[in-house]
Every structure is written in structure tokens, then in C-alpha cells.
Design a protein around this motif. Sequence first.
Motif, short mmCIF file in Angstrom:
data_model
loop_
_atom_site.label_atom_id
_atom_site.label_comp_id
_atom_site.label_asym_id
_atom_site.label_seq_id
_atom_site.Cartn_x
_atom_site.Cartn_y
_atom_site.Cartn_z
N HIS A 50 0.85 -1.20 0.00
CA HIS A 50 0.00 0.00 0.00
C HIS A 50 0.89 1.25 0.00
CE1 HIS A 50 -3.35 2.65 0.84
NE2 HIS A 50 -2.61 3.21 1.78
N GLU A 51 1.95 1.19 0.84
CA GLU A 51 2.86 2.34 0.96
C GLU A 51 4.20 1.86 1.51
OE1 GLU A 51 2.82 6.82 2.92
OE2 GLU A 51 1.44 5.32 3.70
N PHE A 52 5.26 2.45 1.00
CA PHE A 52 6.60 2.24 1.55
C PHE A 52 7.05 3.58 2.09
CE2 PHE A 52 11.34 1.68 0.54
CZ PHE A 52 11.60 1.07 1.75
N GLN A 53 7.17 3.65 3.42
CA GLN A 53 7.52 4.91 4.08
C GLN A 53 9.02 4.93 4.37
OE1 GLN A 53 5.08 4.96 7.59
NE2 GLN A 53 3.18 4.79 6.43
N TRP A 54 9.74 5.76 3.66
CA TRP A 54 11.20 5.92 3.82
C TRP A 54 11.39 7.04 4.82
CZ3 TRP A 54 15.00 2.90 2.03
CH2 TRP A 54 16.31 3.41 1.94
N THR A 55 11.23 6.74 6.12
CA THR A 55 11.24 7.77 7.16
C THR A 55 12.17 7.38 8.30
OG1 THR A 55 9.35 6.67 8.21
CG2 THR A 55 8.86 8.49 6.72
N THR A 72 -9.83 -7.08 3.19
CA THR A 72 -8.46 -6.56 3.27
C THR A 72 -8.07 -6.28 4.71
OG1 THR A 72 -8.65 -5.54 1.09
CG2 THR A 72 -6.95 -4.67 2.53
N LYS A 73 -6.85 -6.67 5.04
CA LYS A 73 -6.28 -6.36 6.35
C LYS A 73 -4.93 -5.71 6.09
CE LYS A 73 -5.59 -8.55 10.83
NZ LYS A 73 -5.70 -9.83 11.54
N ARG A 74 -4.71 -4.55 6.68
CA ARG A 74 -3.44 -3.83 6.48
C ARG A 74 -2.51 -4.09 7.64
NH1 ARG A 74 -4.29 1.77 4.44
NH2 ARG A 74 -4.63 0.50 2.59
N TYR A 75 -1.28 -4.48 7.30
CA TYR A 75 -0.21 -4.69 8.27
C TYR A 75 0.79 -3.55 8.17
CZ TYR A 75 -1.67 -9.47 9.26
OH TYR A 75 -2.37 -10.57 9.66
N SER A 76 1.30 -3.12 9.31
CA SER A 76 2.34 -2.10 9.37
C SER A 76 3.62 -2.78 9.85
CB SER A 76 1.92 -0.99 10.33
OG SER A 76 2.86 0.05 10.32
N ILE A 77 4.59 -2.88 8.95
CA ILE A 77 5.81 -3.62 9.24
C ILE A 77 6.97 -2.65 9.39
CG2 ILE A 77 7.41 -5.39 8.40
CD1 ILE A 77 4.01 -5.44 6.96
N GLU A 78 7.65 -2.74 10.53
CA GLU A 78 8.76 -1.84 10.86
C GLU A 78 10.08 -2.39 10.32
OE1 GLU A 78 10.93 -0.02 14.83
OE2 GLU A 78 8.81 -0.56 14.92
N LEU A 79 10.85 -1.52 9.68
CA LEU A 79 12.17 -1.87 9.16
C LEU A 79 13.22 -1.07 9.90
CD1 LEU A 79 10.02 -1.90 6.61
CD2 LEU A 79 12.07 -2.46 5.36
N ASN A 80 14.45 -1.21 9.45
CA ASN A 80 15.58 -0.46 9.98
C ASN A 80 15.47 1.00 9.51
OD1 ASN A 80 18.09 0.04 11.19
ND2 ASN A 80 18.93 -1.89 10.44
N SER A 81 16.44 1.82 9.86
CA SER A 81 16.47 3.22 9.43
C SER A 81 16.85 3.30 7.96
CB SER A 81 17.48 4.00 10.26
OG SER A 81 18.79 3.58 9.92
N PRO A 82 16.43 4.35 7.26
CA PRO A 82 16.86 4.53 5.87
C PRO A 82 18.37 4.51 5.72
CG PRO A 82 15.03 5.99 6.33
CD PRO A 82 15.44 5.36 7.66
N ASN A 83 19.10 5.06 6.68
CA ASN A 83 20.55 5.07 6.63
C ASN A 83 21.10 3.64 6.55
OD1 ASN A 83 23.24 6.00 6.80
ND2 ASN A 83 23.21 5.83 9.01
N ASN A 84 20.64 2.78 7.46
CA ASN A 84 21.09 1.39 7.46
C ASN A 84 20.59 0.63 6.25
OD1 ASN A 84 22.63 1.49 9.82
ND2 ASN A 84 20.85 1.15 11.09
N LEU A 85 19.34 0.87 5.85
CA LEU A 85 18.80 0.19 4.67
C LEU A 85 19.61 0.54 3.42
CD1 LEU A 85 14.97 0.58 5.32
CD2 LEU A 85 16.32 -1.53 5.47
N THR A 86 20.03 1.80 3.31
CA THR A 86 20.84 2.22 2.16
C THR A 86 22.14 1.43 2.11
OG1 THR A 86 19.88 4.43 2.17
CG2 THR A 86 21.99 4.19 1.08
N ARG A 87 22.75 1.24 3.27
CA ARG A 87 24.00 0.45 3.31
C ARG A 87 23.76 -1.01 2.93
NH1 ARG A 87 26.06 1.76 9.02
NH2 ARG A 87 24.63 3.46 9.17
N GLN A 88 22.53 -1.48 3.06
CA GLN A 88 22.18 -2.85 2.69
C GLN A 88 21.72 -2.95 1.24
OE1 GLN A 88 19.33 -3.30 5.96
NE2 GLN A 88 20.55 -5.02 6.69
N GLY A 89 21.74 -1.82 0.52
CA GLY A 89 21.37 -1.84 -0.89
C GLY A 89 19.96 -1.37 -1.19
N TRP A 90 19.20 -1.01 -0.18
CA TRP A 90 17.84 -0.49 -0.39
C TRP A 90 17.91 0.94 -0.92
CZ3 TRP A 90 12.95 -2.46 1.63
CH2 TRP A 90 13.04 -3.72 2.21
#
Length: 144
Positions: A50-55, A72-90
Motif C-alpha cells: 500500500h505504501e513504503f515509508q522511507w522515514t 483486506t487487512k493492512r499490516y504495518s511492518i517496521e524496518l531499519n532506518s533509511p541510513n542502514n537500509l541504504t547500506r544494505q542496498g535499499w
Amino acid sequence: MTDKLTLAACAGAALAVTALGALAPHAALAHHSFAMFDQRKVMTLEGTVHEFQWTNPHAFIELDTRNAQGRTKRYSIELNSPNNLTRQGWRRNSLRPGETISLRMAPLRNGSPGGLFLDLTKADGTVLDSGLPKNGSAVNVPQL
């Protein structure tokens, strides 16, 4: 007069450094643990982004899933910080609304529709990973 200004400036700088030093441990403790996630469980979801929040401080994937009744059921999934994700190739455009994905997460302990991101596979076979263990080993949880 110049010596008094220099002395006052040095004293002011020393006071500022001391105040910041006193606050630093509190800032470090302000980051939450991952105790709200049941990291012993791995849940797989199939759905549409639905949305990818790069925050900051954490990125989020808002994922729409459908149950057996078609609701429909919406899940909110927490990821790492954009800084760390960038280092992982995101990148901020690694996911786009409408993409179909298969996602693995550690669910929230309270049963709410959300969790801690582990990895995902896009329709084209691209895998995006968190770097977190997927074997039930807890990370960032205080040991009592």
C-alpha cells in the motif's frame, strides 16, 4: 575586556559540552527495544504494498493482505532506518505501491496487524533482506 569575553566564551562552551554529555545517555536509551515483537515466531504474509515509508527513525511497509473471505487487512511492518537500509542496498524506491510481495516478519506480541521486517520476495524474484536472524533469536531485547 577581550580576556573577559574569551573566558566567558570558554566557560559557556564548557557548560554546553557538559550539558550535552549529561543528556547523551538518555538519548541512547530513548531508542526502543524490539521486545514488542515476538521474535520467536516468523509469520509469512502475501500481499500488495500500500505504501513504503522511507522515514526516520524507521522505515515502514504498509501491506494489504486478503483473508479467506476477501476482506483486506493492512499490516504495518517496521524496518531499519533509511541510513542502514541504504547500506544494505535499499533505495527509497525499492518498493512501489501496488507491488505484490511475499514478506516474512516477527509479529507484534499484542496481536495487532504489524511486526518486525525480516525479508521479502518481490514478484520478479528479487529478495530484500533485513540482515536480522530468522531463526527465532531475539535482537535488541534487554536480557533480564
